[in-house]
Design an enzyme around this catalytic site. Structure first.
Site, PDB file in Angstrom:
ATOM      1  N   LYS A 179      66.608  42.341  20.638  1.00  0.00           N
ATOM      2  CA  LYS A 179      65.660  41.434  20.305  1.00  0.00           C
ATOM      3  C   LYS A 179      65.405  40.445  21.830  1.00  0.00           C
ATOM      4  CE  LYS A 179      64.781  39.342  16.244  1.00  0.00           C
ATOM      5  NZ  LYS A 179      65.042  38.124  15.032  1.00  0.00           N
TER       6      LYS A 179
HETATM    7  O1  G3P Z   1      63.460  36.465  12.529  1.00  0.00           O
HETATM    8  C1  G3P Z   1      63.231  35.149  12.898  1.00  0.00           C
HETATM    9  C2  G3P Z   1      63.556  34.186  11.726  1.00  0.00           C
HETATM   10  O2  G3P Z   1      64.875  34.222  11.329  1.00  0.00           O
HETATM   11  C3  G3P Z   1      63.136  32.696  12.016  1.00  0.00           C
HETATM   12  O3  G3P Z   1      63.102  32.201  11.053  1.00  0.00           O
HETATM   13  O4  G3P Z   1      62.974  30.036   9.250  1.00  0.00           O
HETATM   14  O5  G3P Z   1      64.061  29.989  11.428  1.00  0.00           O
HETATM   15  O6  G3P Z   1      61.728  30.183  11.674  1.00  0.00           O
HETATM   16  P1  G3P Z   1      62.952  30.607  10.758  1.00  0.00           P
END
Ligand code: G3P
Length: 219
Positions: A87
């Site tokens: 990533k």
């Molecule tokens: O894969 C990206 C994800 O983990 C981010 O999610 O809810 O932190 O925006 P969030």
């Protein structure tokens, strides 16, 4: 559309994998930190455990901010497990690292993507997948799903092979809409996976079936 689990919680991954619907896992520094992981060794141990559970791409995020550091980390991560997707963030340094690592055959999940321009650059740099963050755009009053559709459309017009990996998914409707928008993959938190299963009419129907069945059995 394939489903990945977006978590570093080993138990959630074990439970999700048993359903037979999970094709990969995505992690990030925040998800790792939530499991008490704060260094490369701990991350490597957790990622290897995840890889033993899910036979698919496991996204592992670099923590360097400069291209040289990202490249060094990416080359190391590539040796950890059979199917790593490194990533890399959608930054200036990140695109330099993506180009270098992709040219070496290392698969890249380009993360923190918030514009079609970033997705276009990533495709040129050689990203295996690009992760538009739906929920975080919604959080600032923009329509995150529009970005997914925009990227899908551009990639189709130009026959770009980079996969669209819908991320930052907050509920089951996000996942459904990402499928309708043409995303190749959606990475969902475990709680969203459970939301996708649940429907009150299914529960009510099962209760009625069992009630009728048991009544007949008692006659
Ligand atoms: O894969 C990206 C994800 O983990 C981010 O999610 O809810 O932190 O925006 P969030």
């Amino acid at each position: 559309m394939k489903l990945f689990l977006d978590t570093a919680n080993i138990q959630e991954i074990r439970d999700g994998a048993r359903m037979g619907v999970i094709s990969g896992v995505t992690t990030n520094p925040s998800l790792a930190a939530s499991q008490g992981i704060g260094d490369a060794e701990g991350y490597k141990t957790a990622v290897r455990e995840i890889s033993d559970i899910v036979d698919g791409p496991i996204s592992v995020e670099v923590t360097s901010l400069d291209a040289a550091g990202m490249v060094a980390e990416g080359r190391d991560i590539a040796t950890w497990i059979p199917n790593p997707w490194v990533k890399i963030p959608s930054t200036l340094e990140g695109f330099e690292a993506i180009s270098t690592l992709a040219s070496e055959g290392i698969k890249i999940n380009q993360t923190l993507c918030f514009s079609a321009s970033q997705a276009l650059l990533g495709a040129q740099a050689g990203s295996t997948a690009v992760s538009p963050f739906i929920g975080r755009l919604d959080d600032i009053g923009q329509e995150g799903m529009d970005l997914v559709s925009e990227i899908v459309d551009i990639y189709k017009i130009h026959d770009i092979k980079t996969q669209v990996l819908a991320a930052s998914i907050r509920h089951s409707l996000h996942c459904l809409m990402a499928a309708k928008a043409g995303a190749h993959i959606a990475t969902v938190p475990y709680k969203v996976l459970l939301q996708m299963v649940q429907h009150p009419l299914t529960d009510a129907g099962m209760a009625k079936f069992m009630e009728d069945w048991n009544k007949a059995g008692n006659n």
